[in-house]
Write a protein that holds these residues in place. Structure first.
Motif, PDB file in Angstrom:
ATOM      1  N   UNK A 287     111.052  29.088 -38.466  1.00 40.29           N
ATOM      2  CA  UNK A 287     110.523  30.382 -38.910  1.00 40.29           C
ATOM      3  C   UNK A 287     109.093  30.159 -39.375  1.00 40.29           C
ATOM      4  N   UNK A 288     108.232  31.074 -38.953  1.00 41.21           N
ATOM      5  CA  UNK A 288     106.795  30.858 -39.132  1.00 41.21           C
ATOM      6  C   UNK A 288     106.127  32.130 -39.648  1.00 41.21           C
ATOM      7  N   UNK A 289     104.879  31.945 -40.068  1.00 44.29           N
ATOM      8  CA  UNK A 289     104.055  33.128 -40.288  1.00 44.29           C
ATOM      9  C   UNK A 289     103.568  33.618 -38.908  1.00 44.29           C
ATOM     10  N   UNK A 290     102.833  34.687 -38.900  1.00 43.49           N
ATOM     11  CA  UNK A 290     102.467  35.268 -37.598  1.00 43.49           C
ATOM     12  C   UNK A 290     101.395  34.465 -36.867  1.00 43.49           C
ATOM     13  N   UNK A 292     102.069  31.381 -36.385  1.00 53.24           N
ATOM     14  CA  UNK A 292     102.979  30.351 -35.886  1.00 53.24           C
ATOM     15  C   UNK A 292     102.849  29.028 -36.624  1.00 53.24           C
ATOM     16  N   UNK A 325     111.726  29.256 -49.398  1.00 53.67           N
ATOM     17  CA  UNK A 325     111.098  30.443 -48.813  1.00 53.67           C
ATOM     18  C   UNK A 325     110.411  30.047 -47.512  1.00 53.67           C
ATOM     19  N   UNK A 328     107.782  33.250 -42.964  1.00 55.16           N
ATOM     20  CA  UNK A 328     107.798  34.533 -42.271  1.00 55.16           C
ATOM     21  C   UNK A 328     107.331  35.680 -43.137  1.00 55.16           C
ATOM     22  N   UNK A 329     106.827  36.694 -42.466  1.00 54.88           N
ATOM     23  CA  UNK A 329     106.270  37.844 -43.176  1.00 54.88           C
ATOM     24  C   UNK A 329     107.362  38.722 -43.767  1.00 54.88           C
ATOM     25  N   UNK A 330     108.547  38.628 -43.194  1.00 53.00           N
ATOM     26  CA  UNK A 330     109.615  39.520 -43.623  1.00 53.00           C
ATOM     27  C   UNK A 330     110.184  39.096 -44.965  1.00 53.00           C
ATOM     28  N   UNK A 331     110.393  40.084 -45.813  1.00 61.42           N
ATOM     29  CA  UNK A 331     111.008  39.784 -47.108  1.00 61.42           C
ATOM     30  C   UNK A 331     112.478  39.453 -46.945  1.00 61.42           C
ATOM     31  N   UNK A 332     113.071  39.930 -45.876  1.00 63.00           N
ATOM     32  CA  UNK A 332     114.475  39.633 -45.621  1.00 63.00           C
ATOM     33  C   UNK A 332     114.555  38.622 -44.493  1.00 63.00           C
ATOM     34  N   UNK A 336     114.885  32.444 -46.167  1.00 56.42           N
ATOM     35  CA  UNK A 336     114.579  32.561 -47.601  1.00 56.42           C
ATOM     36  C   UNK A 336     115.915  32.592 -48.329  1.00 56.42           C
ATOM     37  N   UNK A 337     116.118  31.633 -49.166  1.00 57.53           N
ATOM     38  CA  UNK A 337     117.401  31.590 -49.871  1.00 57.53           C
ATOM     39  C   UNK A 337     117.287  30.756 -51.144  1.00 57.53           C
ATOM     40  N   UNK A 368     118.028  35.981 -48.616  1.00 56.29           N
ATOM     41  CA  UNK A 368     117.195  37.182 -48.714  1.00 56.29           C
ATOM     42  C   UNK A 368     117.545  38.119 -47.559  1.00 56.29           C
ATOM     43  N   UNK A 369     118.812  38.402 -47.481  1.00 61.08           N
ATOM     44  CA  UNK A 369     119.312  39.366 -46.497  1.00 61.08           C
ATOM     45  C   UNK A 369     120.077  40.413 -47.288  1.00 61.08           C
TER      46      UNK A 369
ATOM     47  N   UNK B  14     115.727  35.014 -55.945  1.00 59.90           N
ATOM     48  CA  UNK B  14     115.554  36.122 -55.018  1.00 59.90           C
ATOM     49  C   UNK B  14     115.964  37.435 -55.671  1.00 59.90           C
ATOM     50  N   UNK B  49     106.241  40.469 -36.535  1.00 55.21           N
ATOM     51  CA  UNK B  49     106.978  39.345 -37.109  1.00 55.21           C
ATOM     52  C   UNK B  49     107.415  38.433 -35.964  1.00 55.21           C
ATOM     53  N   UNK B  50     106.816  37.268 -35.902  1.00 52.45           N
ATOM     54  CA  UNK B  50     107.131  36.363 -34.789  1.00 52.45           C
ATOM     55  C   UNK B  50     108.542  35.799 -34.887  1.00 52.45           C
ATOM     56  N   UNK B  51     109.152  35.944 -36.042  1.00 47.45           N
ATOM     57  CA  UNK B  51     110.460  35.308 -36.203  1.00 47.45           C
ATOM     58  C   UNK B  51     111.605  36.042 -35.513  1.00 47.45           C
ATOM     59  N   UNK B  70     108.213  46.055 -37.779  1.00 45.78           N
ATOM     60  CA  UNK B  70     107.132  45.626 -38.664  1.00 45.78           C
ATOM     61  C   UNK B  70     105.780  45.861 -37.991  1.00 45.78           C
ATOM     62  N   UNK B 122     115.621  44.091 -39.220  1.00 41.44           N
ATOM     63  CA  UNK B 122     116.890  44.423 -39.845  1.00 41.44           C
ATOM     64  C   UNK B 122     116.785  45.797 -40.490  1.00 41.44           C
TER      65      UNK B 122
END
Lengths: 451, 581
Positions: A287-290, A292, A325, A328-332, A336-337, A368-369, B14, B49-51, B70, B122
């Motif tokens: 999992x990466x930021x945008x 990569x 963490x 990735x840009x997504x908070x979910x 991330x755990x 973080x889901x 979290x 979001x590339x993920x 996103x 999601x």
């Protein structure tokens, strides 16, 4: 220039003169060491018992078999000591379980190390390079590297400095790719590495052992790692489309304090990672930021372990907390755990060769889901276990071999059940039984020093 | 110290993100005619979001490209600047991942109506998008499919327990036959088992169990049973009502037995739930003509009531009936059904026949076709608002469009004639109804049929400098500024059959005034021919001496002459939008 060459030549000649003693290798010795554990059990419903862990470093009550066989050559000549270490590791399943004669084997150590007195040593090769562990969790929370490289150790009395650099290049799509080219001199093709991204890891560990505390020992270590991954290009073998994988890096900073007194000890670790160092060297981030890269990824870890051994009983503790963490840009995100585990084991030395261990532990992971109600998805597992054992070499928290009967009761909540696939009985059962037999041993192995 | 440690610990842990929870449902729309819909294929607009880029093969349009919710949220300002007000997003539910080496990037191969498609994000990401859109006064309409599911089962015609594609024939004089158990031809008896001795009863429906591609038993559970499907094979003749309604959709998309009460309830529950979870503003409903009217008469009121009970009014439901017959389109607007439908008849009769062929005098049809078609709408479409619907008669709010993801783009058909495109956009944004613009139109995308018409947009850099982009933005601003263009009634002043060298060839003029626009007034005149200037005399409803100005291209005023007469002369492929000065 000629003068320079002459000077160099002279120095080499001089060195040969000085360092040409005859070493008597006939006085050296071969050593054999080993670590191993083998166990099997049932879930009391007719299926093979298996671990109920939901965290990365859960309690080791029910763990897969694993064994290392170590063969060393050790020589000594005056102040110089050397050893060549080779360790073969066997990964499950073993032949007697699945009937498959092809065994998963890894060469986990293959290096040579030499020291001159107490002040200096150096090694090079392929090595498991580790510090202290949390035995109850089978977990090295601070320094635990597997690379091919080398290192040096400088000793200054009670202070030691260890430096190391090594590479690990995994056979994964993001790190290595062979492509086919036309053979430039003949018919046919040649394979060419189009992508080759070894991870370079440098580590430094400074340890000082404090004196003047009477019977109490105190050791403090500062530890750091730097991880670097070069950029690369991966090619589609169908279309030839190429995608750039950017360079990446990360660092880890941490520390450890250890105190001991007679048969009691306690370790405390703290560790912070940033970027690439958040993912250990035997895996690659997914999992990466945008851009990569893993910039933005981080983890914070607190861990502890302790033991107290007396005539009739012994107690071990182990635990950790990880806040992970991804970049990735997504908070979910499943990347991330928060997770942690806490385990306590009481050993009662009931007879000279026999004892009973009782363990209680709990572990929890929260992702973080979120579910449709907006709540985080988390799960908890608690375990109670009783382990009567036979210890032929007597008492002690770390006395091995230890042949055990194991019963473990695991309780998982609805959140933990939701972590399993729908056809997995763990997704339905809140209570799990495990009854089995296991053995663990270690002796004379460099990676598992006698404690 | 203890408190400090506890606080530090708590801050490291979290917590649910702010957009994780559902927001109370509210009504975000006053009058749907004030809106301009922008249709976006989520996979193609922006990659935020590339993920979630699982399986992406950049540049290969039949594959996933990486766009997500996103990405849309990151570019809401793009929509604001362009002036569109409603996003129609492609389906959100989990799909069969890939089929016959084509990916479900479009979202129309549903497998699980209860889960989001992980390629796009999601539930939190969806909620975040809708919330952010609402904060910018943008609305979000969701694309839904009730007619069929993805290719989730095969017909085991030879009873061998696996899907087969076979070619039969003895090699002698017998004909060669080809059949596929994935997508067999229509059989009114139900797809049949066959052996060398002949047919042998209905072929079992066998669901796949391929979790790696989500090709497995659908959800909700009722859709995971064979009874929920007609099992009659692929539609071959769309003119036959039984095949139209009960045949599988081309590509092996399995036709759902929407006449079953339990299926109807499952569809209401599944899709109303998404509106509730994300506070959506409407549904664009796929393939409505392949579903019986009885379904819509159950589905639409049930969804409206359920949402209204929670505070959401004017929930727009408009359907896609891919058909040029205006009466058929209108049939889905009858009481209890859709608020509107796509104006497919106009797509063919007006945008294809008149605008796309501007340079071919022999192929181009006269603008009298426009008037002819528009005149039919009050007859073919319902003139009564749906009970509990958007409060507008369907005949007053057709969903106008010039192309979409199922058709070749306008510029492809018009062979790159950007002037024709801009002229068509002028009509689209000034005519009565609800305009709908397909993403990339503003950037002169010119792809042919699916999937060539589903280009990746973000590689353009969201460049807003192009003439078409500016033209569309200007039209949107004009529409926003002049209520007559949004809510006014329509009166056609001029149309012609002429398309050749005649003085008035290609001209079309209509007034927008009255109705819900009160005294507001606009006069739209278009020259659709691509070859010469055309002119004519219009008899307007304005008194002599009225000064009118072109709101589209500032210039000298027009003065209405005696008897309301106005002389107009327009260069080839141009338009004026006259409003009182």
């Amino acid at each position: 220039m000629r003068a320079l060459l002459f000077a160099l030549f002279s120095s080499v000649a001089l060195a040969e003169e000085v360092a040409a003693p005859v070493v008597d290798f006939s006085k050296g010795r071969f050593e054999f060491g080993t670590y191993g554990r083998v166990g099997i059990g049932t879930d009391l419903s007719g299926q093979t018992g298996r671990s109920a862990n939901i965290v990365s470093h859960g309690p080791r009550l029910i763990e897969d078999p694993y064994a290392e066989l170590e063969l060393r050559r050790e020589d000594e000549f005056g102040p110089v000591k050397s050893r060549v270490v080779s360790t073969i590791a066997f990964f499950p399943p073993f032949f007697h379980f699945n009937g498959q004669s092809l065994q998963s084997v890894g060469l986990r150590n293959l290096y040579a190390e030499a020291s001159v007195g107490d002040g200096f040593s150096a090694w090079a090769g392929s090595r498991m390079y580790r510090g202290d562990d949390v035995y109850l969790l089978n977990f090295w929370p601070l320094d635990d590297l597997n690379t091919i490289g080398g290192g040096v150790r400088f000793g200054f009395g009670k202070t030691q400095l260890k430096l190391h650099a090594g590479l690990a290049r995994l056979d994964l799509p993001s790190t290595y790719q062979l492509v086919v080219n036309n053979d430039p001199v003949d018919f046919g093709t040649v394979s060419v590495p189009r992508l080759d991204r070894p991870r370079l890891i440098e580590s430094a560990k400074l340890t000082h052992e404090f004196e003047g505390l009477g019977d109490v020992g105190l050791r403090v270590s500062l530890y750091a790692e730097a991880h670097e991954l070069p950029a690369g290009v991966r090619r589609s073998t169908v279309t030839g489309d190429e995608s750039v994988l950017p360079a990446d890096w990360g660092v880890m900073l941490g520390g450890q304090a250890t105190v001991w007194h007679e048969k009691q000890f306690a370790h405390l670790w703290v560790r912070q990672t940033l970027g690439l160092a958040t993912t250990d060297e035997l895996t690659m981030p997914t999992r990466f930021n945008n851009q990569l890269t893993t910039r933005g990824a981080r983890s914070t870890r607190l861990a502890m372990a302790g033991g107290w051994d007396a005539t009739h009983v012994g107690i071990m503790l182990g635990g950790y907390l990880d806040f992970v963490r991804d970049a990735g840009i997504s908070e979910t995100s499943s990347g991330k755990y928060d997770e942690g585990a806490l385990s306590a084991r009481l050993q009662w030395y009931a007879a000279k060769y026999f004892g009973v261990a009782v363990e209680a532990n709990v572990q929890r992971r929260v992702y973080a889901l979120v579910d449709a109600q907006g709540s985080l998805r988390g799960g908890t597992v608690g375990q109670l276990s009783v382990m009567p054992y036979f210890s032929p070499f007597g008492h002690g928290l770390f006395q091995r071999p230890q042949l055990r009967l194991v019963y473990a009761l695991s309780m998982r909540d609805a959140g933990a059940r939701s972590f399993y696939g729908v056809d997995d009985p763990f997704s339905r059962r809140g209570v799990e039984h495990y009854a089995g037999i296991s053995v663990e041993w270690w002796f004379n192995a460099t990676t598992y020093p006698q404690r | 110290m203890r408190f400090l440690l506890l606080a530090l610990f708590a801050s490291a842990c979290l917590a649910p993100p702010p957009d994780a929870k559902a927001v109370p449902l509210t009504t975000h729309v006053d009058d749907w005619r004030d809106e301009v819909i922008y249709q976006v294929l989520v996979d193609r607009f922006a990659n935020g979001d590339v993920n979630n880029d699982f399986g992406v093969q950049a540049g290969h349009l039949a594959r996933f490209q990486g766009g997500d919710w996103r990405g849309l949220e990151n570019h809401l300002d793009y929509f604001e600047r362009l002036g569109v007000t409603t996003l129609w997003i492609s389906p959100v539910v989990r799909n069969v991942e890939t089929d016959a080496d084509f990916d479900a990037y479009h979202g129309y191969w549903a497998q699980d109506l209860t889960e989001t498609n992980p390629h796009f994000g999601d539930l939190t990401a969806l909620r975040s998008l809708v919330k952010a859109a609402h904060e910018k006064k943008l609305k979000v309409v969701l694309d839904i499919v009730t007619n069929h599911m993805g290719q989730v089962f095969f017909y085991d015609q030879n009873l061998n327990g696996k899907p087969d594609v076979y070619i039969g024939g003895s090699g002698g004089t017998s004909p060669v036959t080809r059949s596929t158990e994935y997508d067999p031809d229509w059989d009114s008896r139900g797809v049949q088992v066959f052996t060398s001795l002949g047919v042998a009863g209905r072929a079992p429906i066998t669901f796949f169990d391929l979790p790696e591609t989500y090709r497995q038993r659908p959800k909700p559970d009722v859709l995971g049973t064979a009874d929920a499907y007609h099992g009659l094979g692929r539609t071959l003749d769309y003119e036959r009502p039984d095949q139209l309604l009960m045949g599988d959709f081309p590509g092996g998309l399995k036709d759902v037995a929407t006449e079953l009460p339990e299926v109807r309830e499952a569809m209401v529950e599944s899709y109303a739930r998404w509106a509730e979870l994300a506070d959506l503003d409407g549904f664009r409903i796929d393939t409505v003509k392949h579903v019986e009217h009885g379904f819509w008469q159950h589905f639409a009121p049930a969804v409206r009531k359920r949402l209204a009970d929670q505070g959401k009014q004017k929930f727009l439901m408009f359907g896609e009936a891919f058909d040029g017959r205006d009466d058929l389109l209108g049939s889905f607007t009858k009481p209890g059904e859709m608020d509107s439908v796509f104006y497919f008849s106009q797509k063919y009769v007006v945008y294809a026949d008149v605008f796309e062929k501007a340079h071919d005098a022999n192929a181009q049809r006269g603008t009298s076709q426009i008037a002819w078609l528009w005149n039919q709408r009050p007859t073919n479409w319902s003139n009564t608002p749906q009970p509990g619907g958007i409060g507008l008669a369907p005949s007053k709010v057709p969903v106008n469009f010039i192309d979409n993801h199922d058709t070749a783009r306008f510029l492809n058909n018009a062979r790159g004639d950007v002037k024709a495109l801009r002229n068509a956009l002028t009509l689209l944004l000034t005519e009565e109804g609800l305009p709908c613009v397909y993403y990339g139109t503003e950037l002169d995308f010119a792809g042919g049929n699916d999937p060539a018409n589903r280009e990746v947009l973000w590689t353009t850099g969201f460049d807003a400098s192009g003439e078409t982009w500016q033209h569309l933005a200007r039209l949107n601003a004009l529409r926003k500024q002049h209520v007559a263009l949004r809510r006014g009634d329509t009166k056609v002043l001029f149309s012609t059959q002429n398309t050749q060298a005649e003085d008035d060839a290609g001209l079309f003029a209509f007034e927008r005034s009255g109705g819900d626009a009160g005294e507001a007034y606009a006069l739209v005149v278009l020259n659709t021919n691509g070859r010469h200037t055309s002119k004519t005399r219009l008899v307007t409803s304005k008194p002599a001496g009225t000064l009118l100005a072109d709101a589209l291209t500032p210039g000298p005023a027009y003065t209405v002459g005696a008897g309301g007469v106005l002389e107009v002369e327009l260069p080839a492929q141009s338009a004026i939008v006259l409003v009182p000065r």
